[in-house]
Design a protein around this motif. Structure first.
Motif, PDB file in Angstrom:
ATOM      1  N   PRO A  38      65.807  26.702  31.359  1.00 42.55           N
ATOM      2  CA  PRO A  38      65.425  25.331  31.005  1.00 42.55           C
ATOM      3  C   PRO A  38      65.835  24.913  29.589  1.00 42.55           C
ATOM      4  CG  PRO A  38      63.635  26.392  32.169  1.00 42.55           C
ATOM      5  CD  PRO A  38      64.690  27.448  31.930  1.00 42.55           C
ATOM      6  N   GLU A  39      65.703  25.795  28.625  1.00 42.95           N
ATOM      7  CA  GLU A  39      66.034  25.443  27.239  1.00 42.95           C
ATOM      8  C   GLU A  39      67.518  25.107  27.073  1.00 42.95           C
ATOM      9  OE1 GLU A  39      62.333  27.269  27.704  1.00 42.95           O
ATOM     10  OE2 GLU A  39      64.261  28.169  28.210  1.00 42.95           O
ATOM     11  N   LYS A  40      68.392  25.799  27.799  1.00 39.39           N
ATOM     12  CA  LYS A  40      69.833  25.511  27.728  1.00 39.39           C
ATOM     13  C   LYS A  40      70.169  24.216  28.466  1.00 39.39           C
ATOM     14  CE  LYS A  40      71.517  29.459  25.907  1.00 39.39           C
ATOM     15  NZ  LYS A  40      72.611  29.749  25.050  1.00 39.39           N
ATOM     16  N   HIS A  45      74.456  17.916  25.572  1.00 38.49           N
ATOM     17  CA  HIS A  45      75.646  17.717  26.406  1.00 38.49           C
ATOM     18  C   HIS A  45      75.332  17.797  27.895  1.00 38.49           C
ATOM     19  CE1 HIS A  45      77.588  18.757  22.547  1.00 38.49           C
ATOM     20  NE2 HIS A  45      78.425  17.811  22.941  1.00 38.49           N
ATOM     21  N   VAL A  46      74.065  18.011  28.224  1.00 36.92           N
ATOM     22  CA  VAL A  46      73.639  18.151  29.614  1.00 36.92           C
ATOM     23  C   VAL A  46      72.644  17.041  29.939  1.00 36.92           C
ATOM     24  CG1 VAL A  46      72.478  19.656  31.292  1.00 36.92           C
ATOM     25  CG2 VAL A  46      73.921  20.670  29.502  1.00 36.92           C
ATOM     26  N   THR A  47      72.845  16.399  31.084  1.00 37.05           N
ATOM     27  CA  THR A  47      71.875  15.431  31.587  1.00 37.05           C
ATOM     28  C   THR A  47      71.219  16.057  32.802  1.00 37.05           C
ATOM     29  OG1 THR A  47      73.291  13.617  30.863  1.00 37.05           O
ATOM     30  CG2 THR A  47      71.484  13.062  32.358  1.00 37.05           C
ATOM     31  N   PHE A  48      69.912  16.189  32.737  1.00 41.05           N
ATOM     32  CA  PHE A  48      69.153  16.866  33.783  1.00 41.05           C
ATOM     33  C   PHE A  48      68.450  15.822  34.650  1.00 41.05           C
ATOM     34  CE2 PHE A  48      65.400  18.849  35.541  1.00 41.05           C
ATOM     35  CZ  PHE A  48      65.918  20.020  36.061  1.00 41.05           C
ATOM     36  N   PHE A  49      68.521  16.019  35.953  1.00 37.99           N
ATOM     37  CA  PHE A  49      67.902  15.096  36.907  1.00 37.99           C
ATOM     38  C   PHE A  49      66.913  15.847  37.785  1.00 37.99           C
ATOM     39  CE2 PHE A  49      72.123  13.576  35.957  1.00 37.99           C
ATOM     40  CZ  PHE A  49      71.958  12.210  35.775  1.00 37.99           C
ATOM     41  N   LEU A  73      78.830  20.366  37.278  1.00 38.91           N
ATOM     42  CA  LEU A  73      77.521  20.360  37.925  1.00 38.91           C
ATOM     43  C   LEU A  73      76.838  21.694  37.655  1.00 38.91           C
ATOM     44  CD1 LEU A  73      78.311  18.808  41.421  1.00 38.91           C
ATOM     45  CD2 LEU A  73      77.680  17.675  39.297  1.00 38.91           C
ATOM     46  N   LYS A  74      75.550  21.624  37.319  1.00 38.38           N
ATOM     47  CA  LYS A  74      74.773  22.830  37.029  1.00 38.38           C
ATOM     48  C   LYS A  74      73.430  22.755  37.754  1.00 38.38           C
ATOM     49  CE  LYS A  74      75.655  25.621  34.421  1.00 38.38           C
ATOM     50  NZ  LYS A  74      76.418  26.865  34.587  1.00 38.38           N
ATOM     51  N   SER A  75      72.916  23.905  38.111  1.00 37.74           N
ATOM     52  CA  SER A  75      71.526  24.100  38.530  1.00 37.74           C
ATOM     53  C   SER A  75      71.040  23.183  39.644  1.00 37.74           C
ATOM     54  CB  SER A  75      70.597  23.983  37.316  1.00 37.74           C
ATOM     55  OG  SER A  75      70.904  24.994  36.395  1.00 37.74           O
ATOM     56  N   MET A  76      71.867  22.976  40.669  1.00 32.15           N
ATOM     57  CA  MET A  76      71.362  22.251  41.828  1.00 32.15           C
ATOM     58  C   MET A  76      70.415  23.180  42.588  1.00 32.15           C
ATOM     59  SD  MET A  76      74.202  19.678  43.414  1.00 32.15           S
ATOM     60  CE  MET A  76      73.080  19.377  44.753  1.00 32.15           C
ATOM     61  N   ARG A  77      69.237  22.658  42.859  1.00 35.92           N
ATOM     62  CA  ARG A  77      68.207  23.482  43.512  1.00 35.92           C
ATOM     63  C   ARG A  77      67.213  22.574  44.215  1.00 35.92           C
ATOM     64  NH1 ARG A  77      66.694  29.024  44.243  1.00 35.92           N
ATOM     65  NH2 ARG A  77      64.488  28.986  44.744  1.00 35.92           N
ATOM     66  N   LEU A  78      66.762  22.989  45.383  1.00 26.15           N
ATOM     67  CA  LEU A  78      65.684  22.308  46.103  1.00 26.15           C
ATOM     68  C   LEU A  78      64.591  23.307  46.401  1.00 26.15           C
ATOM     69  CD1 LEU A  78      67.634  20.329  48.862  1.00 26.15           C
ATOM     70  CD2 LEU A  78      66.725  19.416  46.737  1.00 26.15           C
ATOM     71  N   ILE A  79      63.350  22.813  46.479  1.00 27.06           N
ATOM     72  CA  ILE A  79      62.293  23.686  46.961  1.00 27.06           C
ATOM     73  C   ILE A  79      62.573  23.954  48.435  1.00 27.06           C
ATOM     74  CG2 ILE A  79      60.581  22.908  45.265  1.00 27.06           C
ATOM     75  CD1 ILE A  79      59.311  21.210  47.504  1.00 27.06           C
TER      76      ILE A  79
END
Length: 151
Positions: A38-40, A45-49, A73-79
């Motif tokens: 999360p900290e990175k 330079h990153v937009t988190f959605f 694209l980074k960290s795509m994840r679904l529950i």
């Protein structure tokens, strides 16, 4: 469903990202895990959605700017309970739209080569991403698959 800019360090999102990291390290060798904590993801330079359904976080994804013409694209994840319901396609479509609005010429991503990542690879391919070689700081890695979409 709504997709909003969010903080990757917020309590509502943190557990989702911790679950993501735990799965990545359980699935791939440590040197092949490129998911960010999360900290990175809070880097400027990153937009988190986050993806929310009735106010509850059901997924997330991020767009990192590699250059004025290239996004990642980074960290795509679904529950787990949100999988197979269209959230991933909606999020990916949103991220591609953001990339176009920013004027990127292409958007790239890295995902795993293991069977665990097969649904993600199918999603990216359905949205027009094609397999490419390593980009940015990535190197050849048999545990990674690299994709790019020309915009």
């Amino acid at each position: 469903m709504e997709i909003v800019v969010d903080s990757p360090t917020s309590p509502a999102v943190r557990q989702l990202l911790e679950d993501h990291l735990r799965d990545m390290f359980a699935t791939s060798p440590p040197e092949s895990v490129h998911a960010l904590p999360p900290e990175k993801l809070a880097d400027p330079h990153v937009t988190f959605f986050s993806v929310r359904d009735e106010g509850v976080v059901v997924g997330c994804g991020a767009m990192s700017e590699l250059s004025p013409a290239h996004g990642e694209l980074k960290s795509m994840r679904l529950i787990e309970s949100a999988r197979g319901k269209g959230y991933a396609s909606a999020l990916l479509t949103h991220l591609i739209t953001v990339a176009r609005e920013r004027g990127y010429e292409r958007v790239s991503l890295e995902t795993g080569a293991e069977d665990f990542f097969a649904p993600a690879r199918r999603l990216y391919e359905r949205h027009g991403f094609t397999v490419t070689g390593p980009f940015a700081e990535y190197t050849d890695d048999p545990n990674s698959v690299y994709y790019t979409l020309a915009l």
